[in-house]
Design a protein around this motif. Structure first.
Motif, PDB file in Angstrom:
ATOM      1  N   UNK A 198     -15.870   9.645  17.228  1.00 47.85           N
ATOM      2  CA  UNK A 198     -14.617   9.162  17.766  1.00 47.85           C
ATOM      3  C   UNK A 198     -13.557   9.108  16.650  1.00 47.85           C
ATOM      4  N   UNK A 199     -12.348   9.499  16.975  1.00 51.78           N
ATOM      5  CA  UNK A 199     -11.255   9.509  16.010  1.00 51.78           C
ATOM      6  C   UNK A 199     -10.651   8.106  15.947  1.00 51.78           C
ATOM      7  N   UNK A 200     -10.518   7.596  14.730  1.00 52.40           N
ATOM      8  CA  UNK A 200     -10.008   6.242  14.535  1.00 52.40           C
ATOM      9  C   UNK A 200      -8.497   6.171  14.758  1.00 52.40           C
ATOM     10  N   UNK A 201      -8.089   5.096  15.430  1.00 52.87           N
ATOM     11  CA  UNK A 201      -6.676   4.760  15.592  1.00 52.87           C
ATOM     12  C   UNK A 201      -6.519   3.351  15.040  1.00 52.87           C
ATOM     13  N   UNK A 202      -5.686   3.201  14.000  1.00 50.65           N
ATOM     14  CA  UNK A 202      -5.558   1.886  13.382  1.00 50.65           C
ATOM     15  C   UNK A 202      -4.174   1.722  12.766  1.00 50.65           C
ATOM     16  N   UNK A 203      -3.462   0.688  13.208  1.00 53.61           N
ATOM     17  CA  UNK A 203      -2.180   0.349  12.613  1.00 53.61           C
ATOM     18  C   UNK A 203      -2.452  -0.213  11.231  1.00 53.61           C
ATOM     19  N   UNK A 204      -1.745   0.279  10.219  1.00 47.58           N
ATOM     20  CA  UNK A 204      -1.989  -0.121   8.837  1.00 47.58           C
ATOM     21  C   UNK A 204      -0.714  -0.721   8.247  1.00 47.58           C
ATOM     22  N   UNK A 205      -0.737  -2.029   8.015  1.00 51.44           N
ATOM     23  CA  UNK A 205       0.439  -2.739   7.482  1.00 51.44           C
ATOM     24  C   UNK A 205       0.858  -2.199   6.110  1.00 51.44           C
ATOM     25  N   UNK A 206      -0.100  -1.776   5.306  1.00 51.81           N
ATOM     26  CA  UNK A 206       0.221  -1.263   3.968  1.00 51.81           C
ATOM     27  C   UNK A 206       1.013   0.034   4.077  1.00 51.81           C
ATOM     28  N   UNK A 207       0.576   0.912   4.927  1.00 55.74           N
ATOM     29  CA  UNK A 207       1.252   2.209   5.081  1.00 55.74           C
ATOM     30  C   UNK A 207       2.567   2.065   5.843  1.00 55.74           C
ATOM     31  N   UNK A 253       5.170   0.135   5.858  1.00 54.42           N
ATOM     32  CA  UNK A 253       6.457  -0.101   5.178  1.00 54.42           C
ATOM     33  C   UNK A 253       7.177   1.240   5.060  1.00 54.42           C
ATOM     34  N   UNK A 254       8.471   1.299   5.389  1.00 58.00           N
ATOM     35  CA  UNK A 254       9.176   2.592   5.477  1.00 58.00           C
ATOM     36  C   UNK A 254       9.007   3.537   4.287  1.00 58.00           C
ATOM     37  N   UNK A 255       9.151   3.042   3.068  1.00 57.17           N
ATOM     38  CA  UNK A 255       9.033   3.939   1.911  1.00 57.17           C
ATOM     39  C   UNK A 255       7.592   4.419   1.775  1.00 57.17           C
ATOM     40  N   UNK A 301       6.145   8.159   1.780  1.00 58.88           N
ATOM     41  CA  UNK A 301       5.337   8.674   0.667  1.00 58.88           C
ATOM     42  C   UNK A 301       4.099   9.358   1.231  1.00 58.88           C
ATOM     43  N   UNK A 302       3.392   8.660   2.110  1.00 56.81           N
ATOM     44  CA  UNK A 302       2.163   9.228   2.690  1.00 56.81           C
ATOM     45  C   UNK A 302       2.474  10.492   3.485  1.00 56.81           C
ATOM     46  N   UNK A 347       5.935   0.939  -4.906  1.00 54.99           N
ATOM     47  CA  UNK A 347       5.252   1.335  -3.675  1.00 54.99           C
ATOM     48  C   UNK A 347       3.976   2.122  -3.972  1.00 54.99           C
ATOM     49  N   UNK A 348       3.998   2.947  -5.003  1.00 56.03           N
ATOM     50  CA  UNK A 348       2.797   3.683  -5.383  1.00 56.03           C
ATOM     51  C   UNK A 348       1.702   2.735  -5.859  1.00 56.03           C
ATOM     52  N   UNK A 349       2.094   1.677  -6.566  1.00 59.34           N
ATOM     53  CA  UNK A 349       1.109   0.694  -7.032  1.00 59.34           C
ATOM     54  C   UNK A 349       0.420   0.035  -5.840  1.00 59.34           C
ATOM     55  N   UNK A 350       1.183  -0.307  -4.814  1.00 55.72           N
ATOM     56  CA  UNK A 350       0.605  -0.910  -3.606  1.00 55.72           C
ATOM     57  C   UNK A 350      -0.372   0.057  -2.945  1.00 55.72           C
ATOM     58  N   UNK A 351       0.026   1.320  -2.826  1.00 61.74           N
ATOM     59  CA  UNK A 351      -0.848   2.326  -2.214  1.00 61.74           C
ATOM     60  C   UNK A 351      -2.085   2.581  -3.068  1.00 61.74           C
TER      61      UNK A 351
END
Length: 101
Positions: free
Chosen positions: A1-10, A12-14, A18-19, A47-51
């Motif tokens: 099954x393909x995962x669907x998941x809202x990710x708070x880290x990703x 954020x607009x910037x 980036x992703x 933002x890169x540090x957070x990712x």
């Protein structure tokens, strides 16, 4: 099954952008990413540090063969974990928007 998941880290607009820019490529130069996003070095670094802390992005510094000085190029890569998280997040956004594509 393909995962669907809202990710708070990703989400954020910037970080989402980036992703999105890193997803279709193997790696991207820090300066190219900064210019594409039209943000400062400090903003991109934050933002890169957070990712990176989440395991979504890695970086490596490589000497530039085209330069005569000691400056190095920072290459950024979306990790396998980052790719999976980004893809799951995009699917979640599509689900929220009511789109199946």
């Amino acid at each position: 099954m393909v995962e669907t998941r809202f990710d708070e880290t990703i989400h954020a607009p910037v970080r989402l952008r980036i992703c999105g820019l890193l997803r279709p490529v193997d790696h991207l130069d820090f300066a190219v990413l900064r210019d594409a996003l039209k943000v400062s070095d400090a903003t991109l670094s934050k933002h890169l540090k957070t990712l990176a802390t989440s395991g979504y992005v890695t970086s490596s510094k490589v000497a530039s063969e085209g330069r005569g000085d000691a400056r190095r190029i920072t290459w950024l890569t979306l990790t396998r974990t980052g790719r999976s998280a980004f893809d799951a997040h995009v699917r979640a956004l599509r689900q929220i928007a009511g789109s199946s594509t």
